[in-house]
Each structure stands twice: as structure tokens, then as C-alpha cells.
Design a protein around this motif. Structure first.
Motif, PDB file in Angstrom:
ATOM      1  N   PRO A  99       0.820  -1.218   0.000  1.00 35.39           N
ATOM      2  CA  PRO A  99       0.000   0.000   0.000  1.00 35.39           C
ATOM      3  C   PRO A  99       0.849   1.262   0.000  1.00 35.39           C
ATOM      4  O   PRO A  99       1.956   1.294   0.543  1.00 35.39           O
ATOM      5  N   GLU A 100       0.300   2.310  -0.588  1.00 35.57           N
ATOM      6  CA  GLU A 100       0.974   3.606  -0.587  1.00 35.57           C
ATOM      7  C   GLU A 100       0.712   4.357   0.716  1.00 35.57           C
ATOM      8  O   GLU A 100       1.564   5.114   1.193  1.00 35.57           O
ATOM      9  N   THR A 101      -0.474   4.151   1.281  1.00 35.79           N
ATOM     10  CA  THR A 101      -0.873   4.803   2.530  1.00 35.79           C
ATOM     11  C   THR A 101      -1.248   3.728   3.542  1.00 35.79           C
ATOM     12  O   THR A 101      -1.983   2.795   3.217  1.00 35.79           O
ATOM     13  N   ILE A 102      -0.726   3.867   4.764  1.00 32.93           N
ATOM     14  CA  ILE A 102      -0.938   2.855   5.801  1.00 32.93           C
ATOM     15  C   ILE A 102      -1.548   3.509   7.033  1.00 32.93           C
ATOM     16  O   ILE A 102      -1.022   4.505   7.549  1.00 32.93           O
ATOM     17  N   LEU A 103      -2.665   2.953   7.494  1.00 32.25           N
ATOM     18  CA  LEU A 103      -3.329   3.409   8.703  1.00 32.25           C
ATOM     19  C   LEU A 103      -3.055   2.392   9.808  1.00 32.25           C
ATOM     20  O   LEU A 103      -3.365   1.209   9.648  1.00 32.25           O
ATOM     21  N   LEU A 104      -2.477   2.846  10.898  1.00 25.43           N
ATOM     22  CA  LEU A 104      -2.143   1.973  12.018  1.00 25.43           C
ATOM     23  C   LEU A 104      -2.972   2.374  13.230  1.00 25.43           C
ATOM     24  O   LEU A 104      -2.938   3.526  13.662  1.00 25.43           O
ATOM     25  N   ASP A 105      -3.709   1.415  13.776  1.00 27.09           N
ATOM     26  CA  ASP A 105      -4.565   1.677  14.933  1.00 27.09           C
ATOM     27  C   ASP A 105      -3.864   1.183  16.198  1.00 27.09           C
ATOM     28  O   ASP A 105      -3.780  -0.010  16.456  1.00 27.09           O
ATOM     29  N   GLU A 106      -3.323   2.120  16.964  1.00 27.54           N
ATOM     30  CA  GLU A 106      -2.607   1.860  18.219  1.00 27.54           C
ATOM     31  C   GLU A 106      -1.486   0.829  18.055  1.00 27.54           C
ATOM     32  O   GLU A 106      -1.495  -0.223  18.715  1.00 27.54           O
ATOM     33  N   PRO A 107      -0.504   1.116  17.210  1.00 30.14           N
ATOM     34  CA  PRO A 107       0.596   0.163  17.003  1.00 30.14           C
ATOM     35  C   PRO A 107       1.440  -0.086  18.247  1.00 30.14           C
ATOM     36  O   PRO A 107       2.060  -1.141  18.370  1.00 30.14           O
ATOM     37  N   ALA A 108       1.464   0.863  19.196  1.00 27.25           N
ATOM     38  CA  ALA A 108       2.271   0.697  20.404  1.00 27.25           C
ATOM     39  C   ALA A 108       1.480   0.107  21.563  1.00 27.25           C
ATOM     40  O   ALA A 108       2.051  -0.168  22.621  1.00 27.25           O
ATOM     41  N   GLY A 109       0.188  -0.121  21.388  1.00 28.11           N
ATOM     42  CA  GLY A 109      -0.649  -0.621  22.474  1.00 28.11           C
ATOM     43  C   GLY A 109      -0.278  -2.032  22.894  1.00 28.11           C
ATOM     44  O   GLY A 109      -0.264  -2.945  22.070  1.00 28.11           O
ATOM     45  N   GLY A 110       0.034  -2.224  24.167  1.00 24.48           N
ATOM     46  CA  GLY A 110       0.348  -3.544  24.702  1.00 24.48           C
ATOM     47  C   GLY A 110       1.690  -4.095  24.280  1.00 24.48           C
ATOM     48  O   GLY A 110       1.940  -5.304  24.401  1.00 24.48           O
ATOM     49  N   VAL A 111       2.577  -3.234  23.797  1.00 23.63           N
ATOM     50  CA  VAL A 111       3.867  -3.667  23.246  1.00 23.63           C
ATOM     51  C   VAL A 111       4.992  -3.184  24.159  1.00 23.63           C
ATOM     52  O   VAL A 111       4.957  -2.059  24.671  1.00 23.63           O
ATOM     53  N   ASN A 112       6.027  -4.024  24.347  1.00 22.21           N
ATOM     54  CA  ASN A 112       7.129  -3.628  25.230  1.00 22.21           C
ATOM     55  C   ASN A 112       7.990  -2.542  24.569  1.00 22.21           C
ATOM     56  O   ASN A 112       7.959  -2.369  23.346  1.00 22.21           O
ATOM     57  N   PRO A 113       8.760  -1.785  25.367  1.00 23.32           N
ATOM     58  CA  PRO A 113       9.505  -0.648  24.826  1.00 23.32           C
ATOM     59  C   PRO A 113      10.446  -0.982  23.676  1.00 23.32           C
ATOM     60  O   PRO A 113      10.582  -0.195  22.731  1.00 23.32           O
ATOM     61  N   ALA A 114      11.083  -2.139  23.714  1.00 21.65           N
ATOM     62  CA  ALA A 114      12.011  -2.507  22.632  1.00 21.65           C
ATOM     63  C   ALA A 114      11.271  -2.667  21.312  1.00 21.65           C
ATOM     64  O   ALA A 114      11.748  -2.209  20.256  1.00 21.65           O
ATOM     65  N   LEU A 115      10.100  -3.299  21.351  1.00 19.70           N
ATOM     66  CA  LEU A 115       9.330  -3.480  20.122  1.00 19.70           C
ATOM     67  C   LEU A 115       8.663  -2.180  19.675  1.00 19.70           C
ATOM     68  O   LEU A 115       8.478  -1.956  18.479  1.00 19.70           O
ATOM     69  N   ILE A 116       8.304  -1.320  20.627  1.00 24.10           N
ATOM     70  CA  ILE A 116       7.799   0.009  20.253  1.00 24.10           C
ATOM     71  C   ILE A 116       8.864   0.746  19.450  1.00 24.10           C
ATOM     72  O   ILE A 116       8.573   1.362  18.419  1.00 24.10           O
ATOM     73  N   GLU A 117      10.092   0.667  19.912  1.00 25.94           N
ATOM     74  CA  GLU A 117      11.193   1.316  19.190  1.00 25.94           C
ATOM     75  C   GLU A 117      11.360   0.700  17.801  1.00 25.94           C
ATOM     76  O   GLU A 117      11.576   1.408  16.813  1.00 25.94           O
ATOM     77  N   ARG A 118      11.248  -0.622  17.722  1.00 23.37           N
ATOM     78  CA  ARG A 118      11.365  -1.299  16.428  1.00 23.37           C
ATOM     79  C   ARG A 118      10.264  -0.856  15.467  1.00 23.37           C
ATOM     80  O   ARG A 118      10.528  -0.594  14.285  1.00 23.37           O
ATOM     81  N   ILE A 119       9.044  -0.754  15.961  1.00 23.78           N
ATOM     82  CA  ILE A 119       7.932  -0.299  15.127  1.00 23.78           C
ATOM     83  C   ILE A 119       8.173   1.135  14.659  1.00 23.78           C
ATOM     84  O   ILE A 119       7.937   1.478  13.493  1.00 23.78           O
ATOM     85  N   GLY A 120       8.666   1.982  15.559  1.00 24.80           N
ATOM     86  CA  GLY A 120       8.967   3.366  15.196  1.00 24.80           C
ATOM     87  C   GLY A 120      10.014   3.457  14.096  1.00 24.80           C
ATOM     88  O   GLY A 120       9.882   4.246  13.149  1.00 24.80           O
ATOM     89  N   VAL A 121      11.065   2.649  14.206  1.00 18.96           N
ATOM     90  CA  VAL A 121      12.115   2.624  13.168  1.00 18.96           C
ATOM     91  C   VAL A 121      11.529   2.191  11.830  1.00 18.96           C
ATOM     92  O   VAL A 121      11.819   2.785  10.778  1.00 18.96           O
ATOM     93  N   LEU A 122      10.691   1.169  11.853  1.00 17.41           N
ATOM     94  CA  LEU A 122      10.067   0.679  10.620  1.00 17.41           C
ATOM     95  C   LEU A 122       9.199   1.753   9.972  1.00 17.41           C
ATOM     96  O   LEU A 122       9.246   1.951   8.755  1.00 17.41           O
ATOM     97  N   VAL A 123       8.408   2.444  10.787  1.00 19.60           N
ATOM     98  CA  VAL A 123       7.544   3.501  10.246  1.00 19.60           C
ATOM     99  C   VAL A 123       8.390   4.592   9.600  1.00 19.60           C
ATOM    100  O   VAL A 123       8.088   5.059   8.488  1.00 19.60           O
TER     101      VAL A 123
END
Length: 243
Positions: A162-186
Motif C-alpha cells: 500500500p501507498e498509505t498505511i493506517l495503524l490503529d494503536e501500534p504501540a498498544g500492549g507492546v514492550n519498549p524494545a518493540l515500540i522502538e522497532r515499530i517506530g524505526v520501521l515507520v
């Protein structure tokens, strides 16, 4: 005009107006965030935009094409992908099988068949590597941590390119290391040209990741702008940030 625009969007459930004549233009090519208190209409807004729910009124356009009220699969074909507040994965399929099912919705039997397209399998493995869980390719989704399931769901969204991605609470219930990983990916995916619209309650994530923030309250936007400007807005402080 490029990008996602919404004008006069309205959706009621019984006597409750979850989205109330909302008009928003999201910045194409940027990381947009949608924030607001619980019950402010963010997820209903997402659902109306992505075809999960049909709005009562208003217009949704994408690259100046009217996509209002189209089915979710048709909107996905327009180049809009989304994740969900609660992970949607097939628990008894392996990680790679989940991605193969994502590329052909409704064809789980095909995803499990021996004669799978090599190009699909290669892409699935490439995306599992991209999100950092390639070592879990043959593990059933139910055996992944919740954060790993979030990464798997993101990889599933990317299978459709997709060209546009909608993420609904990607950090919800996720530990800090994976939150950082998701942020890097975004950030990486945005640098490659993808637009993001993120609903998120974690203000540290919102303020560090976003280029543009829209604040909802009672079903409509009350403020928008760069994170630092929104953070200081008196209406936002009153409605959401507790000032």
C-alpha cells in the motif's frame, strides 16, 4: 490533490454521533497522527475511511477519487492498508502462512497448498526479515508474543504494497524494545515514500514520530499541526493532555 481527504464525515450509532461532521486533510508523504480521548471517534473514523463501516454523510477522497462507502477490499485496492487496534492474525497459521493468506484474502486453503507461488513465498520471507521476525517464519501466530503479532500484522499489511498505511494503536500492549522497532520501521517506510496515519494513545510515540497531528474530541477535529504546536494548544490541553 494527492493524499487522503475527508469532508463532513458523519457516523451515528443509535443516538450517539461517533463522528460528527469531521473534515480533515492528511499530509501526503508524511507521518500523520490522530489522537484524542477515549470515545472521541478515532476508530470509527478509521473504519469509515477504510470501508469497514459506511458513513451516514460526508465524502472520503483519495488522490481526488471518491472512495466513500466502498467496500474494504476495494479501498485496499486503491492503495490504502490498515492494521487494527486488536491484532488480526490467524492463530493456527505460521507467520509465513499468515502473510500468504494476506496476499490472497479468503484463500487460506491456497495459502497452505504445496503449490504456492514462489514469488509470494519469497516476498513473505523478505517482509518477515524486514520487520525482524524471520526466525519465526514457521512458528504459529498463537505462539508469538503480542508485540511479535503486531509486527506480523504490519508485514501482512505490507504484502499488498500500500501507498498509505493506517495503524490503529501500534504501540498498544507492546514492550519498549518493540515500540522502538515499530517506530524505526515507520520512519524507514515513510522515507521510502509511504504515507502514514496513526491512531495512538502513547504521547511519547506520537510526539517523537509524527510530522502532523490531528486531535479529535467528540467526533470532530479540534486542533491540528506540528507536534510541538499541538502539544501547547489550550483546547488540546483541556480535552486530552490534562492541562
Amino acid at each position: 490533490m494527492k493524499g487522503l481527504r475527508v469532508a463532513g464525515l458523519t457516523k451515528s450509532f443509535g443516538g450517539v454521533r461517533a463522528v460528527d461532521d469531521a473534515s480533515v486533510t492528511f499530509q501526503h508523504g508524511r507521518i500523520n497522527a490522530l489522537i484524542g480521548p477515549n470515545g472521541s471517534g478515532k476508530t470509527t473514523f478509521f473504519n469509515c475511511v477504510t470501508g469497514m463501516v459506511k458513513p451516514d454523510a460526508g465524502i472520503v477522497t483519495y488522490h481526488d477519487r471518491d472512495i466513500t462507502g466502498r467496500g474494504a477490499h476495494k479501498i485496499a485496492h486503491e492503495g490504502i492498508g490498515r492494521s487494527f487496534q486488536l491484532c488480526r492474525v490467524f492463530p493456527r497459521l505460521t507467520a509465513v502462512e499468515n502473510l500468504l493468506a494476506a496476499v490472497r484474502p479468503g484463500s487460506i486453503v491456497r495459502a497452505l497448498a504445496p503449490a504456492r507461488l514462489k514469488s509470494d513465498v519469497d516476498r513473505a520471507l523478505e517482509l518477515l526479515t524486514r520487520v525482524g521476525i524471520e526466525h519465526l517464519a514457521d512458528v504459529e501466530a498463537r505462539d508469538l508474543s503480542y508485540g511479535q503479532q503486531k509486527l506480523l500484522e504490519l508485514a501482512g499489511v505490507l504484502m499488498a504494497d500500500p501507498e498509505t498505511i493506517l495503524l490503529d494503536e501500534p504501540a498498544g500492549g507492546v514492550n519498549p524494545a518493540l515500540i522502538e522497532r515499530i517506530g524505526v520501521l515507520v520512519r524507514e517506510l515513510n522515507a521510502e515514500g509511504r504515507t502514514f496515519l496513526i491512531v495512538e494513545h502513547n504521547m511519547d510515540v506520537v510526539m517523537s514520530l509524527s510530522d502532523h497531528v490531528v486531535v479529535f474530541d467528540r467526533g470532530r477535529p479540534i486542533a491540528e499541526g506540528p507536534p510541538d504546536v499541538v502539544r501547547a494548544d489550550p483546547l488540546v490541553l483541556a480535552a486530552y493532555l490534562g492541562g
